[in-house]
Design a protein around this motif. Structure first.
Motif, PDB file in Angstrom:
ATOM      1  N   VAL A 114      11.663   4.275 -31.560  1.00 51.14           N
ATOM      2  CA  VAL A 114      13.119   4.265 -32.139  1.00 51.14           C
ATOM      3  C   VAL A 114      12.905   4.571 -33.678  1.00 51.14           C
ATOM      4  O   VAL A 114      14.129   5.205 -34.033  1.00 51.14           O
ATOM      5  N   ALA A 115      12.198   3.957 -34.135  1.00 53.88           N
ATOM      6  CA  ALA A 115      12.131   4.236 -35.775  1.00 53.88           C
ATOM      7  C   ALA A 115      12.062   5.372 -36.004  1.00 53.88           C
ATOM      8  O   ALA A 115      11.161   6.219 -35.931  1.00 53.88           O
ATOM      9  N   GLY A 116      12.980   6.262 -36.905  1.00 52.00           N
ATOM     10  CA  GLY A 116      13.015   7.483 -36.992  1.00 52.00           C
ATOM     11  C   GLY A 116      12.298   7.724 -38.354  1.00 52.00           C
ATOM     12  O   GLY A 116      11.462   6.818 -38.992  1.00 52.00           O
ATOM     13  N   PRO A 117      12.351   8.900 -38.814  1.00 54.23           N
ATOM     14  CA  PRO A 117      11.539   9.500 -39.824  1.00 54.23           C
ATOM     15  C   PRO A 117      11.932   8.758 -41.273  1.00 54.23           C
ATOM     16  O   PRO A 117      11.081   8.766 -42.010  1.00 54.23           O
ATOM     17  N   GLU A 118      13.073   8.108 -41.171  1.00 57.42           N
ATOM     18  CA  GLU A 118      13.326   7.410 -42.537  1.00 57.42           C
ATOM     19  C   GLU A 118      12.633   6.025 -42.505  1.00 57.42           C
ATOM     20  O   GLU A 118      12.850   5.566 -43.483  1.00 57.42           O
ATOM     21  N   ASN A 119      12.004   5.572 -41.456  1.00 54.68           N
ATOM     22  CA  ASN A 119      11.309   4.112 -41.335  1.00 54.68           C
ATOM     23  C   ASN A 119       9.746   4.451 -41.337  1.00 54.68           C
ATOM     24  O   ASN A 119       9.198   4.028 -40.452  1.00 54.68           O
ATOM     25  N   PRO A 120       8.921   5.117 -42.174  1.00 50.49           N
ATOM     26  CA  PRO A 120       7.377   5.376 -41.749  1.00 50.49           C
ATOM     27  C   PRO A 120       6.783   4.101 -41.787  1.00 50.49           C
ATOM     28  O   PRO A 120       5.715   4.163 -40.894  1.00 50.49           O
ATOM     29  N   TRP A 121       7.142   3.191 -42.509  1.00 49.24           N
ATOM     30  CA  TRP A 121       6.345   1.711 -42.529  1.00 49.24           C
ATOM     31  C   TRP A 121       6.386   1.152 -41.522  1.00 49.24           C
ATOM     32  O   TRP A 121       5.521   0.529 -40.890  1.00 49.24           O
ATOM     33  N   VAL A 122       7.683   1.167 -40.948  1.00 51.88           N
ATOM     34  CA  VAL A 122       7.895   0.269 -39.714  1.00 51.88           C
ATOM     35  C   VAL A 122       7.351   0.950 -38.394  1.00 51.88           C
ATOM     36  O   VAL A 122       6.577   0.461 -37.630  1.00 51.88           O
ATOM     37  N   LYS A 123       7.425   2.269 -38.433  1.00 54.21           N
ATOM     38  CA  LYS A 123       6.798   3.265 -37.445  1.00 54.21           C
ATOM     39  C   LYS A 123       5.270   3.200 -37.355  1.00 54.21           C
ATOM     40  O   LYS A 123       4.551   2.888 -36.176  1.00 54.21           O
TER      41      LYS A 123
ATOM     42  N   ILE B 275      10.445  -7.919 -40.986  1.00 52.23           N
ATOM     43  CA  ILE B 275      10.495  -8.754 -39.595  1.00 52.23           C
ATOM     44  C   ILE B 275      10.621  -7.795 -38.393  1.00 52.23           C
ATOM     45  O   ILE B 275       9.748  -8.476 -37.381  1.00 52.23           O
ATOM     46  N   ILE B 276      10.829  -6.671 -38.438  1.00 53.39           N
ATOM     47  CA  ILE B 276      10.602  -5.643 -37.176  1.00 53.39           C
ATOM     48  C   ILE B 276       9.269  -5.284 -37.214  1.00 53.39           C
ATOM     49  O   ILE B 276       8.543  -5.552 -35.929  1.00 53.39           O
ATOM     50  N   GLY B 277       8.528  -5.229 -38.204  1.00 56.77           N
ATOM     51  CA  GLY B 277       6.959  -5.197 -38.240  1.00 56.77           C
ATOM     52  C   GLY B 277       6.354  -6.214 -37.679  1.00 56.77           C
ATOM     53  O   GLY B 277       5.425  -6.122 -36.825  1.00 56.77           O
TER      54      GLY B 277
ATOM     55  N   LEU C 132       5.981  -0.141 -28.620  1.00 58.29           N
ATOM     56  CA  LEU C 132       6.392   1.235 -28.082  1.00 58.29           C
ATOM     57  C   LEU C 132       7.729   1.633 -28.484  1.00 58.29           C
ATOM     58  O   LEU C 132       7.833   2.644 -28.917  1.00 58.29           O
ATOM     59  N   ILE C 133       8.638   0.599 -27.994  1.00 54.10           N
ATOM     60  CA  ILE C 133       9.929   1.006 -28.242  1.00 54.10           C
ATOM     61  C   ILE C 133      10.392   1.142 -29.844  1.00 54.10           C
ATOM     62  O   ILE C 133      10.969   2.012 -30.146  1.00 54.10           O
TER      63      ILE C 133
END
Length: 112
Positions: free
Chosen positions: A33-42, A10-12, A28-29
């Motif tokens: 904000v998506a940390g290294p634990e969320n590489p897919w979202v990033k 959903i975030i993606g 951009l936000i």
């Protein structure tokens, strides 16, 4: 189907769909904000950001080129030339608008 959680999908998808409500800023936000634990979202936020900001970058360069060409009288028929450049910018923006919506659906369905 991949194992990405629904909340991450959903975030993606919202990163891509933000072209409708908060283009460039929302991805951009999320990207920051998506940390290294969320590489897919990033990664999704990064792709959404660049696909949303590219038309703006193109328009800035096109306007700079038109301004320099007008200042130096490099192009004989500047009106037609600038019309072609700006029409191309509109076409790019439209294609990337459709791309963002299509990618949002693809991400939401878990196919990305």
């Amino acid at each position: 189907m991949n194992n990405i959680s629904l909340s991450k999908r959903i975030i993606g998808a919202l990163s891509y769909l933000s072209i409708l409500f908060l283009p460039v800023i929302f991805p951009l936000i999320v990207w920051i904000v998506a940390g290294p634990e969320n590489p897919w979202v990033k990664r999704q936020a990064k792709f959404a950001f660049w696909s949303q900001i590219f038309p703006l970058i193109y328009i800035i360069f096109a306007l700079l080129f038109i301004s320099v060409a007008a200042w130096h009288s490099m192009v004989v028929n500047l009106g037609a030339f600038s019309g072609v450049l700006l029409t191309f910018a509109l076409l790019i923006a439209l294609l990337l608008y459709v791309y963002n919506i299509a990618m949002a659906v693809k991400v939401l369905l878990g196919r990305e």
